[in-house]
Design an enzyme around this catalytic site. Structure first.
Site, mmCIF file in Angstrom:
data_model
loop_
_atom_site.group_PDB
_atom_site.id
_atom_site.type_symbol
_atom_site.label_atom_id
_atom_site.label_comp_id
_atom_site.label_asym_id
_atom_site.label_seq_id
_atom_site.Cartn_x
_atom_site.Cartn_y
_atom_site.Cartn_z
ATOM 1 N N ASP A 112 -7.302 -11.045 -3.819
ATOM 2 C CA ASP A 112 -7.403 -10.765 -5.250
ATOM 3 C C ASP A 112 -7.368 -9.264 -5.519
ATOM 4 O OD1 ASP A 112 -7.547 -13.460 -5.870
ATOM 5 O OD2 ASP A 112 -9.739 -13.505 -5.917
ATOM 6 N N THR B 91 -7.078 12.629 13.316
ATOM 7 C CA THR B 91 -7.592 11.955 12.127
ATOM 8 C C THR B 91 -9.092 11.752 12.282
ATOM 9 O OG1 THR B 91 -7.228 9.763 13.072
ATOM 10 C CG2 THR B 91 -5.418 10.710 11.774
ATOM 11 N N ILE C 166 -3.348 10.404 7.941
ATOM 12 C CA ILE C 166 -1.921 10.087 7.877
ATOM 13 C C ILE C 166 -1.516 9.685 6.465
ATOM 14 C CG2 ILE C 166 -0.155 8.441 8.635
ATOM 15 C CD1 ILE C 166 -1.579 8.436 11.394
ATOM 16 N N LYS D 5 -2.169 -4.838 16.131
ATOM 17 C CA LYS D 5 -1.039 -3.918 15.995
ATOM 18 C C LYS D 5 0.231 -4.508 16.611
ATOM 19 C CE LYS D 5 -2.926 -0.531 13.704
ATOM 20 N NZ LYS D 5 -2.453 -0.173 12.349
ATOM 21 N N TYR E 2 -7.874 -4.757 18.331
ATOM 22 C CA TYR E 2 -7.014 -3.795 17.629
ATOM 23 C C TYR E 2 -5.593 -3.857 18.177
ATOM 24 C CZ TYR E 2 -5.340 0.816 16.070
ATOM 25 O OH TYR E 2 -4.613 1.854 15.519
ATOM 26 N N ASN F 137 -0.555 1.910 5.594
ATOM 27 C CA ASN F 137 -1.211 2.854 6.495
ATOM 28 C C ASN F 137 -2.668 2.506 6.786
ATOM 29 O OD1 ASN F 137 -1.751 5.605 7.769
ATOM 30 N ND2 ASN F 137 -3.113 5.646 6.012
ATOM 31 N N GLY G 154 -7.227 3.184 -1.641
ATOM 32 C CA GLY G 154 -8.268 3.273 -0.642
ATOM 33 C C GLY G 154 -9.387 2.346 -1.080
#
Length: 248
Positions: A57, A180, A14, A149, A145, A79, A33
């Site tokens: 940091d 994905t 995504i 969310k 999870y 994302n 990333g």
């Protein structure tokens, strides 16, 4: 006007689809990333930087580098995320905390770092949090999870109210099961544990979608693209489900 979008988890899936969509609209991009997504950055003439969103940091340093390279951040697309499965009775405190750190505290840190720029951008400022249909309903075996969310959606709605007077907006996009790496890994895991074929394992992920298929990353990116456009200036505090009708 310089339009600079900061996208987390942009290496693939995504995040990469969002990067390509915003690049087509002329945005300057910072792509992050755990390892800097340099290949995609080279393709899109973007700036790449490594960032661990569980580390304050690292987040702070990434935003400093992004501003130096591309200017103030006008849009933030949160994302990056991760999922780990376990029955609730086997959900350890460590698993729970890890899911919160990545999926809820990570977006919080990025929103906090981007906020001054977003507010200064006024009606052009955008925060788009990639949540999940797990922000709208429960799923078994991923309680940590799901809780994270749900928290992302609550954060989005609260931010939207605080940003409203500046003209900036905050919204959430809530994809269903999407094509994905995370879902492909889930399919492979089902196959290894149950002996099911790929088609049978895949069916377990598509059955909740009334369209009977996985969502494509580009479809999620299209929603983000619109939310970042001038035409979505009055869309604020919303959860846009991209799931084929799984949630109504």
């Amino acid at each position: 006007m310089i339009r600079h979008a900061f996208i987390t988890g942009a290496s693939r899936g995504i995040g990469a689809a969002v990067a390509r969509a915003l690049a087509e609209d002329g945005w300057r991009l910072t792509l992050t990333g755990r390892e800097a997504p340099t290949a995609l950055a080279a393709e899109l003439d973007a700036f790449a930087v490594a960032m661990d969103q569980t580390d304050a940091d690292s987040v702070g340093a990434a935003f400093v580098a992004a501003r130096l390279a591309q200017g103030p951040v006008m849009a933030l697309v949160n994302n990056a995320g991760a999922v780990q499965t376990a029955p609730f009775g086997k959900t350890t405190p460590e698993l729970w905390q890890r899911m919160l750190d990545v999926n809820l505290s990570g977006p919080f840190r990025c929103c906090h770092a981007a906020l001054p720029d977003i507010v200064a951008a006024g009606a052009h400022g955008r925060i788009v949090n990639i949540a999940s249909t797990a922000a709208l309903k429960g799923y078994a075996y991923v309680s940590a999870y799901v809780a994270a969310k749900h928290g992302v959606l609550g954060l989005t709605r609260s931010l939207a109210l605080e940003l409203a007077k500046s003209g900036a907006t905050a919204n959430a996009v809530c994809p269903g099961y999407t094509e994905t790496d995370i879902v492909r890994e889930g399919i492979a895991n089902v196959m290894s544990k149950t002996g099911r074929s790929e088609a049978e394992a895949r069916a377990g992920f598509t059955q909740s979608n009334p369209q009977g298929r996985l969502v494509q990353p580009e479809e999620v990116a299209s929603a983000v693209r619109w939310l970042c456009s001038a035409g979505a200036a009055s869309v604020n505090g919303q959860a846009i489900a991209v799931c084929g009708g799984e949630t109504t």
